[in-house]
Scaffold this motif. Structure first.
Motif, short mmCIF file in Angstrom:
data_model
loop_
_atom_site.label_atom_id
_atom_site.label_comp_id
_atom_site.label_asym_id
_atom_site.label_seq_id
_atom_site.Cartn_x
_atom_site.Cartn_y
_atom_site.Cartn_z
N THR A 1 1.00 5.18 0.54
CA THR A 1 0.19 6.24 1.14
C THR A 1 0.87 7.58 0.90
OG1 THR A 1 -0.56 4.71 2.81
CG2 THR A 1 -0.86 7.02 3.31
N ASP B 1 -10.86 -1.76 1.45
CA ASP B 1 -9.76 -1.40 2.37
C ASP B 1 -9.00 -0.15 1.92
OD1 ASP B 1 -8.62 -2.67 0.22
OD2 ASP B 1 -7.29 -3.96 1.38
N THR B 2 -8.72 -0.03 0.62
CA THR B 2 -7.91 1.12 0.19
C THR B 2 -8.75 2.25 -0.38
OG1 THR B 2 -7.64 0.10 -1.97
CG2 THR B 2 -5.88 -0.27 -0.38
N LYS B 3 -10.06 2.01 -0.54
CA LYS B 3 -10.97 3.01 -1.12
C LYS B 3 -10.59 3.37 -2.54
CE LYS B 3 -13.33 3.70 2.74
NZ LYS B 3 -13.69 2.31 2.97
N GLN B 4 -9.86 2.49 -3.20
CA GLN B 4 -9.49 2.72 -4.59
C GLN B 4 -10.65 2.33 -5.51
OE1 GLN B 4 -5.74 2.92 -6.27
NE2 GLN B 4 -6.38 4.56 -4.94
N LYS C 1 -12.61 -0.65 -3.79
CA LYS C 1 -12.01 -1.67 -2.93
C LYS C 1 -12.13 -1.17 -1.50
CE LYS C 1 -7.84 -4.53 -2.73
NZ LYS C 1 -6.77 -3.87 -1.96
N SER D 1 -4.39 6.66 -0.64
CA SER D 1 -3.64 5.40 -0.71
C SER D 1 -3.82 4.74 -2.08
CB SER D 1 -4.15 4.42 0.34
OG SER D 1 -3.94 4.96 1.61
N PHE D 2 -2.80 4.01 -2.49
CA PHE D 2 -2.86 3.26 -3.75
C PHE D 2 -2.44 1.82 -3.50
CE2 PHE D 2 -1.98 7.62 -4.96
CZ PHE D 2 -2.85 7.82 -6.03
N ASP D 3 -3.12 0.89 -4.15
CA ASP D 3 -2.66 -0.49 -4.13
C ASP D 3 -1.42 -0.59 -5.00
OD1 ASP D 3 -4.72 -1.96 -2.62
OD2 ASP D 3 -6.05 -1.24 -4.20
N LEU E 1 0.85 -1.18 0.00
CA LEU E 1 0.00 0.00 0.00
C LEU E 1 0.89 1.24 0.00
CD1 LEU E 1 -3.06 0.49 0.32
CD2 LEU E 1 -2.61 0.97 2.72
#
Ligand SMILES: Nc1ncnc2c1ncn2[C@@H]1O[C@H](COP(=O)(O)OP(=O)(O)OP(=O)(O)O)[C@@H](O)[C@H]1O
Length: 686
Positions: free
Chosen positions: A107, A386-389, A384, A223-225, A105
């Motif tokens: 951030t 968890d990451t809000k992507q 997604k 945040s980015f995966d 992740l």
């Protein structure tokens, strides 16, 4: 509103060169100049219905499709279809000190921006500046702006920079709030300044909390995966460091009345609506390139930061940047490429945290909108949890894949997407499966299909066509470098991202393990784009992709593919026999020469090497490294508000309730085994 039609793959029998039926998807202007259909063109696949099997004798893929019945064991599919040894296992990772770390992740924390300048002059309109100041969303900032405006009011003398009709960009930002509360609109807050942050084709938009344009407080975290692929060297990255880029673009929504007409013309390339005026079919593109100012100019790009990030080799959480100021650069007015005029700075912290491996499931996503329909299921915009992507989730129903004998093509799509690393190919982030379905999680690309932009505008200018073809050329080159033939290049399979860069999608027809001169026979593609050798069923090489690139360039420049006819068999005949002709308005010598060399009927005479094509005079002004680094500003910016924006997708889809439909298909264990290598969790292991 753009209209998107359902696209379905269909059996080859419908459109074989031997077929006498006129089943063209195009409209029927038989006695006049042919007119292309407004509907997306369908892809032919090697479904091997009876009459087409004559055309596909001896092809390994054909065999694969034919044997892909529900009870065919795993091995047969692999053997016949040349399915690649998917990804190689990384079981030796620990032994190799240069092995990239696990996915994770990224951030990014944004604190403050300072000394931001505008790249244009603005109208010295005290009334508007005053109205903006008193509507600042923060009282203290409002007071400060009013004080600044006093200096403007009190400025005297002919040579004083604050006197006159225009305010220089270097100081204009001192008189503008970065965020306002709109009066009489229930305290609606509207930010003038905003920042797009892009990593691996995923883009997030953030707004400041308060401040002037010159100096703002942001205090935002995104945040980015990070997949292993985004950690690896891309040919869009820096080869030495193996980096991928974090791209930051700072924009301002300037009230139209503050923008002088002269700046709208001379700095047109810095506005988000630059060149986006629709053009009617057959009309010259001259007006789009002329000096006239567009009515709706859009947002102004202030500056850009391209930050190479080396995310390899971090197996522990790490702070890559700690409260550091980075400087924005601006796009050069003439060349439209990035130069290092400093436009101000922004303070960032960047952290990377590896995550432990975990298989994803549909429950890890919230479904937002339906955005398209593919052959085997829906494509949805999802977030997604968890990451809000935001991603595009493509669902494929296994039963449909099996019954339409498309197992091998489906696996090939997933394999190519997981391997390829090119900035102009839609990135695959993850893939997973349930007993009934396969899922692909892709970056969400929301600028619309190139097909629809071309339909709307009729044709593209030379510069715009060159830009798209250059980006696509590198995409095809990187596929060929992986020994993959794409085989289905057409405007329907090309998406534009929010900035206007190309994102090639739909890898369902890729042929793998095709090194330089390897030949294959499968009859597939899209009628208008079929190469002569494919029609002749003599076996073909990767050279068919260069034919389709030529066809695409011709279609972009003229509005129609080169040998187009409403009647498909006639069109096939023309592809095989007719000389290449150019309409009178297409008199550009380099473009003509490139088209002649790409549209050679005999592949032996065709340009057949990416480097040779790149060095053709048509591309003489292109710096390929810059292009791969996405350092050219696209000539057209689609209308995209933010990552949630689905306005470039058909309302028929977006109004549908997004749901992962429940199906109770039963697939035998041997069939399930065929999908064994599907899962991809951002790591290389399959
Ligand atoms: N990554 C993406 N971001 C945004 N939209 C996408 C994305 N991928 C696909 N779409 C949308 O979904 C539609 C269907 O996707 P796609 O073409 O990949 O499906 P398909 O089953 O391969 O289609 P076809 O039947 O044409 O082969 C596309 O036309 C596009 O509008």
């Amino acid at each position: 509103m753009l209209k998107f039609k359902n696209k379905f793959k269909f059996g080859l029998s419908e459109k074989s060169p031997n077929s006498s039926s006129n089943s063209s998807p195009a409209s029927s202007h038989k006695d006049t100049t042919p007119e292309k259909s407004p509907e997306p063109r369908k892809t032919l696949t090697s479904d091997l219905s009876d009459n087409i099997s004559k055309l596909t004798l001896g092809d390994s893929e054909a065999g694969a499709s034919a044997t892909a019945s529900p009870d065919v064991p795993h091995g047969q599919i692999h053997g016949t279809e040349n399915v690649p040894t998917m990804e190689t296992s990384n079981s030796n990772d620990s032994a190799n000190p240069h092995t990239p770390s696990s996915p994770g992740l990224l951030t990014v924390k944004i604190y403050t921006s300072n000394n931001i300048q505008l790249p244009i002059k603005i109208n010295n309109s005290k009334q508007i500046l005053h109205a903006l100041a008193i509507n600042s969303n923060n009282e203290t900032i409002g007071q400060q702006l009013l004080k600044n405006l006093e200096t403007l009011n009190n400025a005297e003398g002919d040579n004083h920079p604050l006197v006159g009709d225009l305010l220089p960009g270097t100081i204009a930002s001192n008189f503008l709030p970065s965020i306002i509360t709109i009066p009489n609109a229930e305290n609606l807050v509207k930010s003038l300044l905003y920042l797009t942050i892009e990593f691996d084709n995923n883009v997030l938009v953030i707004e400041p909390q308060k401040g002037t344009v010159n100096r703002s407080t942001w205090n935002q975290v995104v945040s980015f995966d990070v997949t292993k692929k985004s950690q690896e060297t891309t040919n869009g990255g820096d080869n030495e460091t193996g980096s991928s880029f974090l791209n930051l673009n700072l924009f301002i929504r300037l009230p139209n009345m503050l923008i002088p007409d002269s700046e709208k013309v001379t700095k047109k390339h810095l506005f988000t609506n630059s060149g986006s005026q629709p053009q009617s079919p057959g009309k010259s593109n001259a007006s789009a390139n002329s000096g006239s100012a567009p009515a709706n100019i859009g947002d102004l790009l202030i500056g850009t930061i391209k930050l190479p990030l080396n995310l390899k080799y971090h197996s522990q959480p790490i702070r890559l940047m700690n409260h550091e100021y980075l400087k924005f650069s601006n796009y050069n007015a003439n060349l439209q490429d990035l130069i290092s005029t400093e436009m101000g700075e922004i303070m960032l912290t960047i952290e990377f945290k590896p995550i432990t491996k975990k298989h994803l499931a549909i429950t890890d996503f919230d479904l937002l909108k339906v955005i398209g329909k593919g052959s085997f299921g829906k494509v949805m915009q999802v977030v997604k949890k968890d990451t809000k992507q935001i991603y595009a989730l493509k669902t494929l129903r296994k039963q449909h894949i099996v019954s339409r004998m498309e197992v091998t093509h489906t696996l090939a799509e997933r394999t190519v997407l997981a391997r390829i690393n090119n900035p102009f190919i839609v990135p695959l982030k993850f893939s997973f499966q349930s007993p009934e379905k396969l899922y692909l999680v892709l970056s969400f690309i929301n600028g619309g299909e190139l097909f629809w932009h071309l339909q709307r505008e009729g044709k593209f200018s030379m510069d715009r066509s060159r830009f798209y073809i250059a980006e696509l050329l590198t995409a095809l080159e990187s596929l060929h470098d992986l020994n993959v033939i794409y085989r289905d290049l057409k405007p329907e399979n090309i998406l534009l991202d929010y900035q206007g860069h190309i994102a090639l999608c739909d890898f369902g027809l890729c042929k793998l393990n095709m090194s330089n001169d390897d030949k294959t026979n499968t009859f597939c593609g899209t009628p208008e784009y079929l190469a002569p050798e494919l029609l002749l069923n003599q076996g073909y090489t990767r050279s068919v992709d260069w034919w389709t690139l030529g066809t695409l360039l011709y279609e972009m420049l003229t509005g129609l593919p080169p040998f187009y006819d409403d009647d498909v068999p006639t069109m096939y005949k023309k592809i095989l026999q007719d000389p290449l002709r150019f309409p009178s308005f297409l008199d550009h010598t380099d473009a003509q020469d490139l088209l002649i060399k790409l549209l050679q009927k005999d592949p032996a005479n065709r340009l057949d090497d990416a480097n040779e094509i790149k060095s053709h005079p048509f591309f003489k002004d292109i710096d390929w490294v810059k292009l791969l680094n996405k350092s050219y500003l696209p000539p057209f910016k689609p209308n995209v508000e933010n990552l949630l924006d689905t306005s470039n997708f058909d309302q028929d889809f977006t109004s549908e309730k997004p749901q992962d439909s429940v199906v109770d298909d039963f697939l035998t264990e041997s069939v399930q085994k065929q999908f064994g290598g599907w899962t991809y969790n951002g790591d290389n292991v399959l």
